[in-house]
Design a protein around this motif. Structure first.
Motif, PDB file in Angstrom:
ATOM      1  N   LEU A 298       0.816  -1.218   0.000  1.00  0.00           N
ATOM      2  CA  LEU A 298       0.000   0.000   0.000  1.00  0.00           C
ATOM      3  C   LEU A 298       0.847   1.263   0.000  1.00  0.00           C
ATOM      4  O   LEU A 298       0.455   2.306   0.496  1.00  0.00           O
ATOM      5  CB  LEU A 298      -0.985  -0.001   1.175  1.00  0.00           C
ATOM      6  CG  LEU A 298      -2.247  -0.832   0.935  1.00  0.00           C
ATOM      7  CD1 LEU A 298      -2.930  -1.210   2.239  1.00  0.00           C
ATOM      8  CD2 LEU A 298      -3.224  -0.060   0.049  1.00  0.00           C
ATOM      9  N   GLU A 299       2.071   1.145  -0.560  1.00  0.00           N
ATOM     10  CA  GLU A 299       2.973   2.280  -0.761  1.00  0.00           C
ATOM     11  C   GLU A 299       3.339   2.997   0.535  1.00  0.00           C
ATOM     12  O   GLU A 299       3.644   4.191   0.552  1.00  0.00           O
ATOM     13  CB  GLU A 299       2.374   3.296  -1.756  1.00  0.00           C
ATOM     14  CG  GLU A 299       2.292   2.794  -3.165  1.00  0.00           C
ATOM     15  CD  GLU A 299       1.336   1.610  -3.331  1.00  0.00           C
ATOM     16  OE1 GLU A 299       1.790   0.521  -3.740  1.00  0.00           O
ATOM     17  OE2 GLU A 299       0.147   1.773  -3.038  1.00  0.00           O
ATOM     18  N   VAL A 300       3.344   2.263   1.664  1.00  0.00           N
ATOM     19  CA  VAL A 300       3.711   2.873   2.936  1.00  0.00           C
ATOM     20  C   VAL A 300       5.161   3.350   2.919  1.00  0.00           C
ATOM     21  O   VAL A 300       5.552   4.211   3.715  1.00  0.00           O
ATOM     22  CB  VAL A 300       3.455   1.882   4.100  1.00  0.00           C
ATOM     23  CG1 VAL A 300       4.461   0.741   4.069  1.00  0.00           C
ATOM     24  CG2 VAL A 300       3.446   2.587   5.446  1.00  0.00           C
ATOM     25  N   GLY A 301       5.958   2.836   1.981  1.00  0.00           N
ATOM     26  CA  GLY A 301       7.345   3.270   1.866  1.00  0.00           C
ATOM     27  C   GLY A 301       7.512   4.730   1.498  1.00  0.00           C
ATOM     28  O   GLY A 301       8.628   5.253   1.549  1.00  0.00           O
ATOM     29  N   ILE A 302       6.430   5.414   1.139  1.00  0.00           N
ATOM     30  CA  ILE A 302       6.529   6.838   0.826  1.00  0.00           C
ATOM     31  C   ILE A 302       7.126   7.624   1.987  1.00  0.00           C
ATOM     32  O   ILE A 302       7.830   8.618   1.790  1.00  0.00           O
ATOM     33  CB  ILE A 302       5.147   7.410   0.433  1.00  0.00           C
ATOM     34  CG1 ILE A 302       5.244   8.886   0.041  1.00  0.00           C
ATOM     35  CG2 ILE A 302       4.138   7.228   1.531  1.00  0.00           C
ATOM     36  CD1 ILE A 302       6.131   9.177  -1.144  1.00  0.00           C
ATOM     37  N   HIS A 303       6.896   7.177   3.221  1.00  0.00           N
ATOM     38  CA  HIS A 303       7.397   7.930   4.375  1.00  0.00           C
ATOM     39  C   HIS A 303       8.918   7.864   4.477  1.00  0.00           C
ATOM     40  O   HIS A 303       9.575   8.900   4.668  1.00  0.00           O
ATOM     41  CB  HIS A 303       6.737   7.414   5.659  1.00  0.00           C
ATOM     42  CG  HIS A 303       5.283   7.715   5.730  1.00  0.00           C
ATOM     43  ND1 HIS A 303       4.785   8.935   6.134  1.00  0.00           N
ATOM     44  CD2 HIS A 303       4.191   6.963   5.422  1.00  0.00           C
ATOM     45  CE1 HIS A 303       3.466   8.926   6.092  1.00  0.00           C
ATOM     46  NE2 HIS A 303       3.080   7.734   5.648  1.00  0.00           N
ATOM     47  N   VAL A 311      16.889   9.367  -1.777  1.00  0.00           N
ATOM     48  CA  VAL A 311      15.808   8.717  -2.536  1.00  0.00           C
ATOM     49  C   VAL A 311      15.265   9.661  -3.602  1.00  0.00           C
ATOM     50  O   VAL A 311      14.865  10.787  -3.295  1.00  0.00           O
ATOM     51  CB  VAL A 311      14.666   8.263  -1.604  1.00  0.00           C
ATOM     52  CG1 VAL A 311      13.490   7.746  -2.428  1.00  0.00           C
ATOM     53  CG2 VAL A 311      15.148   7.180  -0.654  1.00  0.00           C
ATOM     54  N   GLU A 312      15.251   9.178  -4.829  1.00  0.00           N
ATOM     55  CA  GLU A 312      14.653   9.937  -5.925  1.00  0.00           C
ATOM     56  C   GLU A 312      13.400   9.285  -6.474  1.00  0.00           C
ATOM     57  O   GLU A 312      12.564   9.963  -7.075  1.00  0.00           O
ATOM     58  CB  GLU A 312      15.666  10.107  -7.068  1.00  0.00           C
ATOM     59  CG  GLU A 312      16.905  10.905  -6.688  1.00  0.00           C
ATOM     60  CD  GLU A 312      17.845  11.093  -7.874  1.00  0.00           C
ATOM     61  OE1 GLU A 312      17.422  10.776  -9.012  1.00  0.00           O
ATOM     62  OE2 GLU A 312      18.978  11.550  -7.665  1.00  0.00           O
ATOM     63  N   TRP A 313      13.250   7.947  -6.260  1.00  0.00           N
ATOM     64  CA  TRP A 313      12.173   7.219  -6.918  1.00  0.00           C
ATOM     65  C   TRP A 313      11.485   6.267  -5.959  1.00  0.00           C
ATOM     66  O   TRP A 313      12.124   5.667  -5.102  1.00  0.00           O
ATOM     67  CB  TRP A 313      12.710   6.409  -8.102  1.00  0.00           C
ATOM     68  CG  TRP A 313      13.283   7.224  -9.202  1.00  0.00           C
ATOM     69  CD1 TRP A 313      14.600   7.508  -9.435  1.00  0.00           C
ATOM     70  CD2 TRP A 313      12.548   7.880 -10.245  1.00  0.00           C
ATOM     71  NE1 TRP A 313      14.732   8.284 -10.555  1.00  0.00           N
ATOM     72  CE2 TRP A 313      13.494   8.530 -11.072  1.00  0.00           C
ATOM     73  CE3 TRP A 313      11.188   7.979 -10.559  1.00  0.00           C
ATOM     74  CZ2 TRP A 313      13.114   9.271 -12.199  1.00  0.00           C
ATOM     75  CZ3 TRP A 313      10.822   8.713 -11.669  1.00  0.00           C
ATOM     76  CH2 TRP A 313      11.780   9.348 -12.472  1.00  0.00           C
ATOM     77  N   LEU A 314      10.178   6.108  -6.166  1.00  0.00           N
ATOM     78  CA  LEU A 314       9.372   5.113  -5.476  1.00  0.00           C
ATOM     79  C   LEU A 314       8.650   4.278  -6.529  1.00  0.00           C
ATOM     80  O   LEU A 314       8.073   4.815  -7.488  1.00  0.00           O
ATOM     81  CB  LEU A 314       8.373   5.781  -4.529  1.00  0.00           C
ATOM     82  CG  LEU A 314       7.433   4.855  -3.757  1.00  0.00           C
ATOM     83  CD1 LEU A 314       7.310   5.328  -2.305  1.00  0.00           C
ATOM     84  CD2 LEU A 314       6.035   4.804  -4.393  1.00  0.00           C
ATOM     85  N   GLU A 315       8.681   2.967  -6.354  1.00  0.00           N
ATOM     86  CA  GLU A 315       8.041   2.058  -7.312  1.00  0.00           C
ATOM     87  C   GLU A 315       6.544   1.979  -7.056  1.00  0.00           C
ATOM     88  O   GLU A 315       6.102   1.832  -5.917  1.00  0.00           O
ATOM     89  CB  GLU A 315       8.667   0.665  -7.186  1.00  0.00           C
ATOM     90  CG  GLU A 315       8.101  -0.360  -8.148  1.00  0.00           C
ATOM     91  CD  GLU A 315       8.859  -1.682  -8.106  1.00  0.00           C
ATOM     92  OE1 GLU A 315       8.665  -2.508  -9.016  1.00  0.00           O
ATOM     93  OE2 GLU A 315       9.667  -1.880  -7.163  1.00  0.00           O
TER      94      GLU A 315
END
Length: 379
Positions: A298-303, A311-315
């Motif tokens: 659920l894209e919790v890694g955004i934090h 960090v430049e990118w999130l999958e």
């Protein structure tokens, strides 16, 4: 806000499309929500996930968690647990019977941030609230028709960076997929490929050069060879001057550190274990090595992505999990946005608990239709 109880809700449902890479495929979702409940009523949420086999029954998950994990949590404050360092000696530090590790870290950090009334990215030290997202199809097992349909849709909603799966036994198929992507992506888009360790070191170098000779510039090549081949990864880094080597996905915290020390990656790939991600992120920052956030539930890694300077990118892979929570992470025009709500901002949906919970293991033919995926309406 001491932890006083827990609740586990087991889910099992079909995916809206098959996902996978050169080594694996998955057709179903097997996940359980872990909620840590404090004596004030605050809730920290994490998710226990298995990709290839069903989780045990809910009763069994609860039994194992109560026996193996909860005694170390009960009566403690989450803020006092998130930085805990254990002494790894003999058998006192070992993998659990079930994969609680990531869910536990996420739930504890969620609860800790709620204790101090901050969004998680701010508790982690972040100042920005958004990170660029790239469209990842998990597309290896899709037909060319469905592959093109997925990435055409991604381009239509604002993505300008795309990662595809390669490593097919027929290399012409990998080239064909890149040709399709080049035709449908906006001019100036960035491309990444992920081989999931399909190649040997020399083979990887030859294929990367062939891809470039075919006219495809790559932002990075992900996990081209075995995770343990640090020497081979370093050689690839030094030999591929027009692209970067992204690795570390399959390594634990110690392995990632060794990979960086061996100079085997231009970019280090991390996922959803918040404490582990921050620790390796600090080390990467000291070495000026970029960090990429791979898929997190659920894209919790955004934090963590917003908190770490490298960090430049999130999958983002268009997986149909959004129905499990009240408000999913916002992803718009190729950017992912961290919620401003206290904690990580995800709350288990009561309607999902009522409609989609599956306390007992179901056979695949009993799963029925996949839930609707509003972020990928073409499937």
């Amino acid at each position: 806000m001491a932890i006083s109880s827990f609740r586990i809700t087991r889910f099992q449902f079909a995916r809206d499309r098959v996902i996978g890479d050169s080594q694996v495929r998955a057709d179903d979702v097997n996940v359980a929500a872990l909620e840590l409940i404090s004596d004030s009523g605050a809730v920290g949420l994490g998710f226990i996930q298995t990709l290839f086999t069903a989780l045990p029954s809910q009763t069994e998950i609860e039994r194992v968690f109560a026996a193996e994990v909860f005694p170390g949590l009960e009566g403690r404050k989450a803020i006092g647990l998130v930085h805990k360092v254990l002494r790894p000696r003999g058998g006192n530090l070992r993998a659990g019977t079930l994969p609680f590790h990531e869910a536990l870290q996420v739930a504890l950090w969620d609860l800790a941030a709620k204790e101090v009334g901050l969004p998680l990215y701010k508790l982690l030290g972040g100042e920005r609230n958004k990170v660029r997202a790239y469209a990842s199809g998990l597309d290896f097992h899709l037909s060319d028709f469905d592959y093109e349909k997925l990435f055409t849709y991604a381009a239509s909603i604002g993505y300008t960076a795309f990662k595809i799966k390669v490593g097919h036994k027929d290399f012409e198929r990998d080239l064909s997929r890149l040709n399709i992507l080049s035709r449908i992506a906006p001019v100036g888009s960035k491309f990444m490929i992920d081989a999931n360790e399909a190649w040997s070191s020399k083979e990887a170098l030859m294929k990367i050069e062939a891809i470039q000779e075919a006219g495809h510039d790559l932002l990075w090549v992900e996990d081209p060879i075995l995770r343990s081949d640090f020497a081979g990864l370093k050689t690839l880094r030094e030999s591929t001057r027009r692209t970067q080597i992204n690795s570390g996905e399959y390594l634990d915290l110690s392995g990632k550190r060794l990979l960086l020390e061996a100079e085997g990656a231009d970019i280090i790939n991390v996922h959803g274990q918040v404490s582990d991600v921050m620790r390796i992120g600090w080390f990467a920052a000291e070495k000026a090595i970029p960090v990429s956030l791979g898929n997190t539930f659920l894209e919790v890694g955004i934090h963590a992505a917003c908190a770490l300077p490298e960090v430049e990118w999130l999958e983002y892979s268009f997986q149909n999990f959004d129905h499990l929570v009240d408000e999913p992470i916002e992803i718009r025009d190729g950017w992912a946005y961290a919620p401003e709500r206290p904690g990580h901002g995800l709350v288990l949906s009561e309607s999902a608990r009522a409609e989609w919970s599956r306390p007992e293991i179901l056979k695949r033919e009993e799963l029925g239709a996949a839930p609707a995926n509003p972020r990928l309406p073409i499937f």
